[in-house]
Design an enzyme around this catalytic site. Sequence first.
Site, PDB file in Angstrom:
ATOM      1  N   THR A 322      46.824 140.741  68.102  1.00  0.00           N
ATOM      2  CA  THR A 322      46.073 139.573  68.557  1.00  0.00           C
ATOM      3  C   THR A 322      44.577 139.859  68.673  1.00  0.00           C
ATOM      4  O   THR A 322      43.742 139.076  68.228  1.00  0.00           O
ATOM      5  CB  THR A 322      46.610 139.092  69.918  1.00  0.00           C
ATOM      6  OG1 THR A 322      48.007 138.792  69.788  1.00  0.00           O
ATOM      7  CG2 THR A 322      45.879 137.846  70.390  1.00  0.00           C
ATOM      8  N   GLN A 352      49.084 133.494  67.485  1.00  0.00           N
ATOM      9  CA  GLN A 352      47.925 134.155  68.089  1.00  0.00           C
ATOM     10  C   GLN A 352      46.775 134.225  67.088  1.00  0.00           C
ATOM     11  O   GLN A 352      46.905 134.824  66.017  1.00  0.00           O
ATOM     12  CB  GLN A 352      48.282 135.567  68.555  1.00  0.00           C
ATOM     13  CG  GLN A 352      49.337 135.609  69.643  1.00  0.00           C
ATOM     14  CD  GLN A 352      50.733 135.829  69.099  1.00  0.00           C
ATOM     15  OE1 GLN A 352      51.081 135.313  68.049  1.00  0.00           O
ATOM     16  NE2 GLN A 352      51.534 136.595  69.829  1.00  0.00           N
ATOM     17  N   GLN A 374      46.264 128.670  69.706  1.00  0.00           N
ATOM     18  CA  GLN A 374      46.799 129.681  70.618  1.00  0.00           C
ATOM     19  C   GLN A 374      45.822 130.852  70.736  1.00  0.00           C
ATOM     20  O   GLN A 374      45.329 131.353  69.727  1.00  0.00           O
ATOM     21  CB  GLN A 374      48.159 130.184  70.124  1.00  0.00           C
ATOM     22  CG  GLN A 374      48.808 131.201  71.053  1.00  0.00           C
ATOM     23  CD  GLN A 374      50.254 131.521  70.674  1.00  0.00           C
ATOM     24  OE1 GLN A 374      50.882 130.793  69.907  1.00  0.00           O
ATOM     25  NE2 GLN A 374      50.781 132.608  71.213  1.00  0.00           N
ATOM     26  N   ASP A 375      45.524 131.258  71.991  1.00  0.00           N
ATOM     27  CA  ASP A 375      44.688 132.450  72.249  1.00  0.00           C
ATOM     28  C   ASP A 375      43.259 132.306  71.741  1.00  0.00           C
ATOM     29  O   ASP A 375      42.723 133.210  71.103  1.00  0.00           O
ATOM     30  CB  ASP A 375      45.339 133.694  71.634  1.00  0.00           C
ATOM     31  CG  ASP A 375      46.657 134.051  72.285  1.00  0.00           C
ATOM     32  OD1 ASP A 375      47.013 133.410  73.289  1.00  0.00           O
ATOM     33  OD2 ASP A 375      47.335 134.966  71.799  1.00  0.00           O
ATOM     34  N   ASP A 396      48.154 129.412  76.041  1.00  0.00           N
ATOM     35  CA  ASP A 396      47.424 130.553  76.627  1.00  0.00           C
ATOM     36  C   ASP A 396      46.016 130.667  76.054  1.00  0.00           C
ATOM     37  O   ASP A 396      45.534 131.778  75.789  1.00  0.00           O
ATOM     38  CB  ASP A 396      48.183 131.869  76.365  1.00  0.00           C
ATOM     39  CG  ASP A 396      49.623 131.826  76.843  1.00  0.00           C
ATOM     40  OD1 ASP A 396      49.934 131.032  77.745  1.00  0.00           O
ATOM     41  OD2 ASP A 396      50.446 132.585  76.289  1.00  0.00           O
ATOM     42  N   ARG A 464      50.177 130.564  83.236  1.00  0.00           N
ATOM     43  CA  ARG A 464      51.423 131.288  83.469  1.00  0.00           C
ATOM     44  C   ARG A 464      51.108 132.785  83.594  1.00  0.00           C
ATOM     45  O   ARG A 464      50.129 133.279  83.018  1.00  0.00           O
ATOM     46  CB  ARG A 464      52.441 131.026  82.367  1.00  0.00           C
ATOM     47  CG  ARG A 464      51.972 131.341  80.944  1.00  0.00           C
ATOM     48  CD  ARG A 464      53.055 131.024  79.941  1.00  0.00           C
ATOM     49  NE  ARG A 464      52.675 131.390  78.571  1.00  0.00           N
ATOM     50  CZ  ARG A 464      53.542 131.710  77.610  1.00  0.00           C
ATOM     51  NH1 ARG A 464      54.840 131.697  77.885  1.00  0.00           N
ATOM     52  NH2 ARG A 464      53.121 132.021  76.413  1.00  0.00           N
ATOM     53  N   TRP A 466      51.072 136.298  82.810  1.00  0.00           N
ATOM     54  CA  TRP A 466      51.307 137.202  81.691  1.00  0.00           C
ATOM     55  C   TRP A 466      51.647 138.617  82.167  1.00  0.00           C
ATOM     56  O   TRP A 466      52.459 139.308  81.572  1.00  0.00           O
ATOM     57  CB  TRP A 466      50.048 137.204  80.826  1.00  0.00           C
ATOM     58  CG  TRP A 466      50.097 137.976  79.557  1.00  0.00           C
ATOM     59  CD1 TRP A 466      51.195 138.334  78.833  1.00  0.00           C
ATOM     60  CD2 TRP A 466      48.971 138.468  78.840  1.00  0.00           C
ATOM     61  NE1 TRP A 466      50.835 139.021  77.699  1.00  0.00           N
ATOM     62  CE2 TRP A 466      49.468 139.115  77.686  1.00  0.00           C
ATOM     63  CE3 TRP A 466      47.596 138.425  79.052  1.00  0.00           C
ATOM     64  CZ2 TRP A 466      48.618 139.711  76.752  1.00  0.00           C
ATOM     65  CZ3 TRP A 466      46.765 139.011  78.119  1.00  0.00           C
ATOM     66  CH2 TRP A 466      47.269 139.647  76.980  1.00  0.00           C
TER      67      TRP A 466
END
Length: 559
Positions: A322, A352, A374-375, A396, A464, A466
């Site tokens: 990532t 990611q 994402q990310d 996220d 959330r 991690w």
Amino acid sequence: MIRKIAVSIVSLILVVGAVIAVVSLVNTPKGSDGGKKEENLSPSMKIANQLCQPSDYKESCIKTLSSVNSTDPKEFVKQAILTASDAVKKSFNFSDDLIAKASNDKREKMALGDCKELLDYAVQELQAATSMVGDSDLHTTNDRVAELQSWLSAVLAYQETCVDGFDDKSSIKPIIQQGFVDASQLTDNVLAIISGLSDFLKSVGLQFNIPSNSRRLLADDGFPTWFSGADRKLLAAKDNGRVKPNVVVAQDGSGQFKTISAAIAAYPNNLKGRYVIYVKAGTYREYVTIDKKKPNIFIYGDGPRKTIVTGSKSFAKDGLGTWKTATFVAEADGFMAKSMGFQNTAGPDGHQAVALRVSSDMAVFVNCRMDGYQDTLLYQAKRQFYRNCVISGTVDFIFGYGAAVIQNSLIVARRPNDNQQNSVTADGRKERHATTGLVIHNCRIVPEQKLVADRFKIPTFLGRPWKPYSRTVVMESELGDFIQPAGWMPWAGSLHLDTLYYAEYANRGPGANTQKRVNWKTFHVINRNEALQFTAGQFLQGAAWIKNAGAPVLLGLKR
């Protein structure tokens, strides 16, 4: 010369005074509740016991410090750092031994290669910490606690980035995780010792009366004392048009360079002051890295929708870890960006896919955009400040292991794939004493237009957990009605729910009602006094370096 001699004498007196005070403490007989066992300990072991009190891993902490034959607290801090450094180096060699095992798996081999790079970063941070403690007296050690904490928390961040590079089904991942146990715990021990250093010194009757962070580094003109006169003029400029760049990047050839990477490669040797890069309007399709050897770069564009750096690397398409998918990377300390856009266009199918990765200490982003899915934004390590920015994504999309404050910004949840749900944040704080976490302050969290119609079908949560000590605070922000009433979602079952720290304070809007929030004991609706510790001035020790980087900043609360 006279002043230097005077300063040296003062430093010597402070150290001698500290040692005398400590010897006095450890040789003072205990009361009835002290116990004979404590009285029979050597002076150095008494100090070791006291310094290890805040630690979560007391046995390993005391074992580490038991070899110190001194009553100088600085020697105990130095020994703790050296022991952590040895453990990281051991895990470095350990990961190297696994390369043969992963020879037939391209992804695992790549992940192990990433680990070598990341653990080298960790060793560098520990070497810097060792050098700083070894070359200073107790006064300057205590004076630079925040800096030491930032470096040591970065060590944990690099270790976790390494672990997270492996697929959950990997046979090597649990071996790597186990190999990091000692290094992680020993690093947390140092953080615990440093966090309790001021209290320890007070307990032996030694107070340095250190000025507050908001004033300690400031000269008479309001700037940090370590800034040059040229820096003061540069950072005081409120208008890009008044900033004279060292180099200009323009795709049409009107500047010295056509790419940002070429401008960075021209970074001068032995630079003093800032290296200022002006990037004219255009879409720059390149992958940019500002490595650790190029500190104090200031890059600015013609606006976040006009000067854009874009890429499309992703985990799903390219098989990269990532952190290696990032379009733009800022690793060198003191990085600043203004009026720039950073994109990753891999889309939701790319999974990611990072637009911006930052591990620069005292990094500042003003009037920038970070767009992805994402990310999107990886605040990888150290202290970072974002102001008047736009950050968009899905799963996220604001995540990392560092200490970041996002202020007065627009946070936009995009529409993910049908089988996905949105989580705005995922903080990766692994150990309790790490001085890291994410603060979202005075922002607006809204859905993009494509998500509006499906906002109740596709759930969106604030975050959330991690990692075990995931820490996220949302305060004085406006939350749209698309935020789920529960507010926060679990990572996997009850994982980390007993150790995380999530908090909200004085939020507004239809999504801000906390009556139906999760009933975890680790979720808090905090009061004003509790919220103050998460303001930029306190959480990032930001009163000096943010304000004097020319960035507008709210150091306290609005109300």
